[in-house]
Design an enzyme around this catalytic site. Structure first.
Site, PDB file in Angstrom:
ATOM      1  N   ARG A 126       0.840  -1.203   0.000  1.00 28.55           N
ATOM      2  CA  ARG A 126       0.000   0.000   0.000  1.00 28.55           C
ATOM      3  C   ARG A 126       0.876   1.254   0.000  1.00 28.55           C
ATOM      4  O   ARG A 126       0.593   2.224  -0.677  1.00 28.55           O
ATOM      5  CB  ARG A 126      -0.956   0.012   1.204  1.00 28.55           C
ATOM      6  CG  ARG A 126      -1.697   1.340   1.326  1.00 28.55           C
ATOM      7  CD  ARG A 126      -2.849   1.388   2.310  1.00 28.55           C
ATOM      8  NE  ARG A 126      -2.694   0.643   3.517  1.00 28.55           N
ATOM      9  CZ  ARG A 126      -1.858   0.929   4.511  1.00 28.55           C
ATOM     10  NH1 ARG A 126      -1.043   1.970   4.438  1.00 28.55           N
ATOM     11  NH2 ARG A 126      -1.815   0.182   5.586  1.00 28.55           N
ATOM     12  N   LYS A 147      -8.075   5.937 -19.393  1.00 27.07           N
ATOM     13  CA  LYS A 147      -8.394   6.320 -20.774  1.00 27.07           C
ATOM     14  C   LYS A 147      -7.181   6.112 -21.687  1.00 27.07           C
ATOM     15  O   LYS A 147      -6.729   5.001 -21.837  1.00 27.07           O
ATOM     16  CB  LYS A 147      -8.914   7.761 -20.769  1.00 27.07           C
ATOM     17  CG  LYS A 147      -9.981   8.028 -19.670  1.00 27.07           C
ATOM     18  CD  LYS A 147     -11.222   7.248 -19.921  1.00 27.07           C
ATOM     19  CE  LYS A 147     -12.304   7.280 -18.851  1.00 27.07           C
ATOM     20  NZ  LYS A 147     -12.270   8.102 -17.701  1.00 27.07           N
ATOM     21  N   ASP A 172      -6.834  18.848 -15.523  1.00 26.30           N
ATOM     22  CA  ASP A 172      -7.207  17.479 -15.879  1.00 26.30           C
ATOM     23  C   ASP A 172      -6.805  17.286 -17.344  1.00 26.30           C
ATOM     24  O   ASP A 172      -7.405  17.860 -18.247  1.00 26.30           O
ATOM     25  CB  ASP A 172      -8.719  17.277 -15.684  1.00 26.30           C
ATOM     26  CG  ASP A 172      -9.145  15.828 -15.950  1.00 26.30           C
ATOM     27  OD1 ASP A 172      -8.491  15.155 -16.757  1.00 26.30           O
ATOM     28  OD2 ASP A 172     -10.143  15.377 -15.346  1.00 26.30           O
ATOM     29  N   TYR A 184     -15.979  17.737 -15.719  1.00 26.76           N
ATOM     30  CA  TYR A 184     -16.409  16.330 -15.714  1.00 26.76           C
ATOM     31  C   TYR A 184     -17.375  16.130 -14.531  1.00 26.76           C
ATOM     32  O   TYR A 184     -17.036  16.447 -13.397  1.00 26.76           O
ATOM     33  CB  TYR A 184     -15.177  15.425 -15.597  1.00 26.76           C
ATOM     34  CG  TYR A 184     -15.509  14.000 -15.272  1.00 26.76           C
ATOM     35  CD1 TYR A 184     -16.281  13.230 -16.134  1.00 26.76           C
ATOM     36  CD2 TYR A 184     -15.075  13.409 -14.088  1.00 26.76           C
ATOM     37  CE1 TYR A 184     -16.609  11.923 -15.828  1.00 26.76           C
ATOM     38  CE2 TYR A 184     -15.384  12.097 -13.778  1.00 26.76           C
ATOM     39  CZ  TYR A 184     -16.154  11.367 -14.648  1.00 26.76           C
ATOM     40  OH  TYR A 184     -16.494  10.080 -14.342  1.00 26.76           O
TER      41      TYR A 184
END
Ligand code: PLP
Length: 375
Positions: free
Chosen positions: A47, A198, A173, A99
């Site tokens: 982690r 993406k 972004d 978004y």
């Protein structure tokens, strides 16, 4: 180093144990301490850090020209980590067509946090300037924007935010453009956020996110804590897949862009189409800025169909090659009626369809849309 070379080489290391050129996937959650209690290889628990995540972070920092990067389990985990770093009473400026998932994070996840948010049309620099306040701490930019493909002048936004004081951190972004087409940090923006789901991973098989910074700042350090202690980390396999996808990023993004330009030109000339939103069209209001700020116009476009919502739905239904699905940036072309996925409060026009233009032959894509528009 040019971006094509960087995409192949950054964050790649020959495996010291075997000489493997392709890195192994390190599934181990835990790493051995030496007799003196130290971690001489730099890893203790997955982690906190993992070799595959470290390689991907090194690669993304190099691609964006940043100093450091953090990878998360999704693009929205990045947004959560940044917003969580703000204090109650802090003010955010974000685009009015940001978004929609970001609006939900600010409004629904952090609704009780006491944040103040101004959603403004960032393509209007005067409106943006007027929105800055003494308590503004975060300026969020999205360009091209989703789904209207609006273009914001990153250099102007960064300069105005900087002029308003060192307490403001600017974040772009960069999901739609990728570092291949647009370099926000070189425009003076402090950090770049990506949904690596993406174009960066590029094959519609990984959900992930990344934050890259140009320089040390408190929101990046708080995001690092959110990553390591909050635990929204990507798996080693997802990091490995994303790093592999990046090998071909530059080639893919240019092919997506070439196809999208041809599709946009076809749609513009079609009588059933009311409007086409693609920054590569000289008729697009952001064309001049996009031409200066980007080295290509990207693989995303949206268009409005004459006849309203039902007509738009019928076009999506009539497609055979374009898949009716959300998301973007994969090899296959996608078409989506955005308003119905965004829900009743959407600002997206009801007759709008958003397309992620894939890597198929462009004549097949145009033929598919031609058939769907005819019906
Ligand atoms: C521009 C943009 N930013 C952020 C996100 C959120 O990323 P993720 O779905 O990986 O959480 C998306 C998702 O569609 C997006 O399109």
């Amino acid at each position: 180093m040019k971006i094509e070379t960087c995409a192949v080489h950054a964050g790649r290391h020959i495996d010291p144990a075997t000489g493997a050129v392709t890195p192994p996937i390190h599934l181990s959650t835990t790493f051995e301490r030496s007799a003196d209690g130290e971690y001489p290889r730099g890893f203790s628990y997955s982690r906190e850090d993992n070799p595959n995540r470290k390689d991907l972070e090194e690669c993304l920092a190099a691609l964006e020209g940043g100093s450091q990067a953090l990878c998360f389990a999704s693009g929205l985990a990045v947004v959560n980590a940044i917003v969580q770093g703000l204090e109650p009473g802090d003010h955010i400026v974000a685009p009015d067509d940001v978004y929609w998932g970001m609006r939900r994070v600010i409004g629904e996840v952090f609704g009780k946090w006491g944040l103040e948010t101004s959603y403004v049309d960032m393509t209007n620099i005067d409106d943006f300037h007027a929105a800055l306040k003494a308590n503004t701490r975060l300026v969020w930019v999205e360009t091209p924007s989703n789904p209207l493909m609006k273009i914001t002048d990153l250099t102007a936004i960064a300069a105005l935010a900087r002029g308003a004081g060192p307490q403001i951190v600017t974040v772009c972004d960069g999901t739609f453009a990728t570092p291949v087409l647009q370099r926000p940090l070189e425009c003076g923006i402090d950090m770049v956020a990506h949904s690596t789901t993406k174009y960066l991973s590029g094959h519609s098989d990984v959900v992930g996110g990344a934050l890259i910074t140009r320089h040390d700042n408190y929101l990046f350090e708080r995001a690092r804590k959110a990553q390591r202690y909050g635990g929204g980390v990507p798996s080693p396999f997802d990091c490995w897949l994303t790093r592999r996808g990046i090998d071909t990023l530059a080639l893919r993004v240019r092919a997506h862009s070439e196809n999208a330009m041809r599709v946009a030109q076809f749609l513009c000339a079609h009588e059933a189409v009311e409007a086409v939103h693609y920054p590569g069209l000289p008729s697009h209001p952001g064309y001049a800025i996009a031409t200066r700020q980007m080295s290509g116009y990207g693989g995303m476009l949206s268009f409005q169909v004459r006849g309203g919502r039902e007509a738009a739905m019928a076009v999506a239904a009539g497609c055979e090659l374009f898949l009716r699905a959300t998301s973007l940036g994969g090899a296959h072309s996608l078409i989506e009626h955005r308003a119905s996925i965004e829900g009743p409060n959407t600002r997206t026009p009801q007759n709008l369809l958003r397309c992620s233009i894939g890597l198929e032959h462009v004549e097949d894509l145009i033929g598919d849309l031609e058939g769907a528009l005819k019906s």
